[in-house]
Design a protein around this motif. Structure first.
Motif, PDB file in Angstrom:
ATOM      1  N   GLY B  20       0.343  -4.467  -1.828  1.00 37.81           N
ATOM      2  CA  GLY B  20      -0.596  -4.396  -2.933  1.00 37.81           C
ATOM      3  C   GLY B  20      -1.645  -3.321  -2.804  1.00 37.81           C
ATOM      4  N   THR B  82      -5.799  -0.958  -5.349  1.00 38.34           N
ATOM      5  CA  THR B  82      -4.876  -2.084  -5.154  1.00 38.34           C
ATOM      6  C   THR B  82      -4.157  -2.387  -6.470  1.00 38.34           C
ATOM      7  N   ASP B  83      -3.217  -3.334  -6.384  1.00 40.04           N
ATOM      8  CA  ASP B  83      -2.511  -3.782  -7.590  1.00 40.04           C
ATOM      9  C   ASP B  83      -3.296  -4.877  -8.315  1.00 40.04           C
ATOM     10  N   SER B  85      -4.242  -7.752  -7.109  1.00 35.21           N
ATOM     11  CA  SER B  85      -4.012  -9.104  -6.594  1.00 35.21           C
ATOM     12  C   SER B  85      -5.134  -9.505  -5.639  1.00 35.21           C
TER      13      SER B  85
END
Lengths: 251, 251
Positions: B20, B82-83, B85
């Motif tokens: 992530g 980050t993604d 998450s």
């Protein structure tokens, strides 16, 4: 359709013609929104305080996110009856300033998990109360109010406008699963907190004619033929039992 | 263009290939974002705590709104590397867990206005630090990072992604204007807090090679030919003086 005009159509008694408050919304509805909005501000405080002293970074972050969501919902509620200005919001919320001080004093605790459960139970009862009263609100405002107050669908608890409790519930579940003694203690604590919360709710209903009238409207809307006050308490108690079951704590 | 590779291009040492976290972002930038994100979480806590014990409903609401905005900015920062998450965010922020404990202990206070000023000054220095280090970050991430960290334009402080301090600054200004003795006390307190904050910043720079390198990159980007550490402290001190001037407190 309205049910025999059980609540008056005058504008909010707390704010006759207050700038920024929608004059077409009945006073009882403004009062209900004020209570619901104050409840979210209180929930913000409870979750934020448990974020500040959280035992792990993950819990700290999760509870901060929950607290922020409580405020998002608060603003969504206030937007239903005001122009969104801070001044109008203050007028709507002000009648409830300090309304939870007694409850807070009677349920003080230094145990982090008990503080968290207090937030979940206290806020849960207050929200169920507001949701129940919203059932009887007619027209466009009633529909919008019920949408904002709706319990989030399972798995969607973490969305912006959804409930603030999702993380608190998850953290309590972890804590209770890991420590049987603490789980029993929390079950006992939950009974104490719900007792205080229900007593506060009945005080509200008794002291505020608009809210009494709304409770009657809700009961009639749901086809209930009982004393609204007794019906309200039994309904909130049943919701509390379900909540404690979800937490796997004995109500 | 890069400036002689002053910080390494490896992925974050804290999270080699962590799920992530964007692997194309240099480790130093992930570290800077982690620090900036942790700073916003700390700011959330400071503002939320001063909301909970605020003397008026208006202050309570205003500081809660500010705290929620600190979290909005935190999520915007984390989304840069980050993604989005929670797990990836935790990896980026974790290296700074507890980083402000010493600062916090050394600047404890039971005076509400002092607690508020501590938040404004401490967070202000930390944000100026992150902004200064962001100057040297190259490419797309650098541009986005500087945009998120940007100081809000006057009059636009209350927007969702803007600074969290606007209400705290306004409340402090009111308090100081109304009470000359408290204003002097706050000016003194501000000097103490900024001393601790600057000492913390230099500890960070000394202990974290990636941040040292970023400070050097920033100095070079701005054409400064001086020891980056000394330059950083003088720059942060100047920003602090401006901040205290805006508060009408003598730095």
């Amino acid at each position: 359709m309205r049910h025999g005009g059980a609540y008056p159509e005058d504008v909010s008694s707390a704010s006759p013609g207050a700038a920024g408050v929608d004059p077409s919304v009945p006073a009882g509805v403004v009062e209900l929104v004020g209570l619901a909005a104050y409840t979210e501000l209180a929930e913000f405080g409870l979750l934020a305080a448990r974020s500040v002293d959280a035992p792990t970074l993950a819990a700290r972050q999760a509870l901060a996110d929950g607290a922020a969501r409580a405020l998002t919902r608060q603003h969504a509620l206030l937007a239903l009856v005001t122009d969104g200005s801070a001044d109008a919001a203050a007028v709507v919320v002000a009648p409830f300033d300090g309304a939870f001080v007694d409850f807070d004093m009677r349920t003080r605790t230094d145990v982090w998990a008990e503080g968290l459960l207090k937030g979940v139970v206290g806020h849960g009862v207050a929200q169920d109360f507001c949701r129940t009263l919203a059932v009887g609100v007619q027209g466009h405002v009633g529909t919008s109010l019920r949408t904002v107050l709706e319990r989030p669908a399972p798995g969607r608890e973490a969305e912006a406008a959804a409930g603030a409790d999702a993380e608190a519930v998850r953290l309590l579940d972890e804590v209770a699963a890991a420590d049987e003694v603490l789980a029993s203690r929390l079950a006992l604590w939950g009974r104490r907190v719900v007792g205080e919360a229900l007593s506060l709710v009945t005080t509200f209903v008794d002291a505020r004619p608009h809210l009494t009238a709304l409770a009657g409207d809700s009961a009639r809307t749901l086809g209930v033929d009982a004393d609204p006050r007794a019906w309200l308490v039994s309904r909130l108690t049943a919701e509390h039992t379900r909540r404690m079951d979800r937490l796997r704590l004995a109500a």
